[in-house]
Design a protein around this motif. Sequence first.
Motif, PDB file in Angstrom:
ATOM      1  N   ARG A 132     -97.732  -6.303 -52.373  1.00 15.34           N
ATOM      2  CA  ARG A 132     -97.277  -6.637 -51.336  1.00 15.34           C
ATOM      3  C   ARG A 132     -98.221  -6.928 -50.119  1.00 15.34           C
ATOM      4  N   VAL A 133     -99.144  -7.300 -50.268  1.00 15.40           N
ATOM      5  CA  VAL A 133     -99.981  -7.502 -49.072  1.00 15.40           C
ATOM      6  C   VAL A 133     -99.866  -8.545 -48.456  1.00 15.40           C
ATOM      7  N   ARG A 152     -99.865  -5.701 -43.546  1.00 12.80           N
ATOM      8  CA  ARG A 152     -99.028  -4.677 -44.487  1.00 12.80           C
ATOM      9  C   ARG A 152     -99.259  -4.603 -45.889  1.00 12.80           C
ATOM     10  N   PHE A 153     -98.967  -3.563 -46.489  1.00 16.04           N
ATOM     11  CA  PHE A 153     -99.079  -3.621 -47.820  1.00 16.04           C
ATOM     12  C   PHE A 153     -98.253  -2.213 -48.372  1.00 16.04           C
ATOM     13  N   GLU A 160     -94.992   4.106 -53.572  1.00 18.43           N
ATOM     14  CA  GLU A 160     -93.748   4.119 -52.967  1.00 18.43           C
ATOM     15  C   GLU A 160     -93.762   4.059 -51.265  1.00 18.43           C
ATOM     16  N   ARG A 161     -94.760   3.871 -50.991  1.00 17.67           N
ATOM     17  CA  ARG A 161     -94.932   3.960 -49.420  1.00 17.67           C
ATOM     18  C   ARG A 161     -95.367   2.625 -48.887  1.00 17.67           C
ATOM     19  N   SER A 162     -94.706   2.060 -47.821  1.00 20.02           N
ATOM     20  CA  SER A 162     -95.021   0.869 -47.160  1.00 20.02           C
ATOM     21  C   SER A 162     -95.749   1.355 -45.727  1.00 20.02           C
ATOM     22  N   LYS A 215     -92.513 -13.236 -39.612  1.00 17.75           N
ATOM     23  CA  LYS A 215     -93.530 -13.988 -40.745  1.00 17.75           C
ATOM     24  C   LYS A 215     -93.626 -13.153 -41.950  1.00 17.75           C
ATOM     25  N   PHE A 216     -93.501 -11.713 -41.675  1.00 11.74           N
ATOM     26  CA  PHE A 216     -93.744 -10.953 -42.732  1.00 11.74           C
ATOM     27  C   PHE A 216     -92.706 -11.430 -44.052  1.00 11.74           C
TER      28      PHE A 216
END
Length: 210
Positions: A66-67, A89-90, A94-96, A130-131
């Motif tokens: 999920r980059v 972001r990525f 389990e961590r964002s 935007k994300f």
Amino acid sequence: SLNAKNILSSQASEKRAQRAAEVLRSALRGLYRDDYLPVADPASLVGLVLIVLVRRHVLHEQGLSRVVSEAAPCGFAGVLGNKGAVGLRFQLRERSVCFVAVHLPAGSDPTDAVARAAALAETLGTLAAKFGRRNTGTPGPLGHDICVCLGDFNSRVGAPRDVADAAIRERQFTALLACDELTKRPAKGLREVAPIRFAPVRGSSTRPSA
């Protein structure tokens, strides 16, 4: 240079960012004898660039998902200009994780401090939108498990120039921090993670930049 060509040409900005990424990778290889790979293509906005590198074995063993990288200008009509933010972001297991690089408006008037706070809120909100559009359900920058916000905040030390210069010479940073714009009006959701032991920048304005 902030000329029309560089401001209007995203391609020129992207090429400079790619060159910067290669220089950084080469420097890291020399320092740590390890190879680093970019999480994604550098996120750039005129003279602002965000490059996130990860050790090759971490990328291969743990993987990233999920980059998303986006830019949020706050210049003319919210489209042009060198002020704003870029975000990347990525998901790491389990961590964002989210990195945001900002370049906020300058100026030493009290109204400029308000404008900087508004610009930061605006760009974080734009990145959040935007994300979400790029990857449904993706949180905004401050909604991640880890969010690192860095860059040129252009904040000022609200003290007379001679007083500030004397404190800098004597390395009395505690006194300066009491007058620091960011310390007095911290951005919502953000905080300093380490003690500040360096002097503000002596600019040409009447107030040093923090």
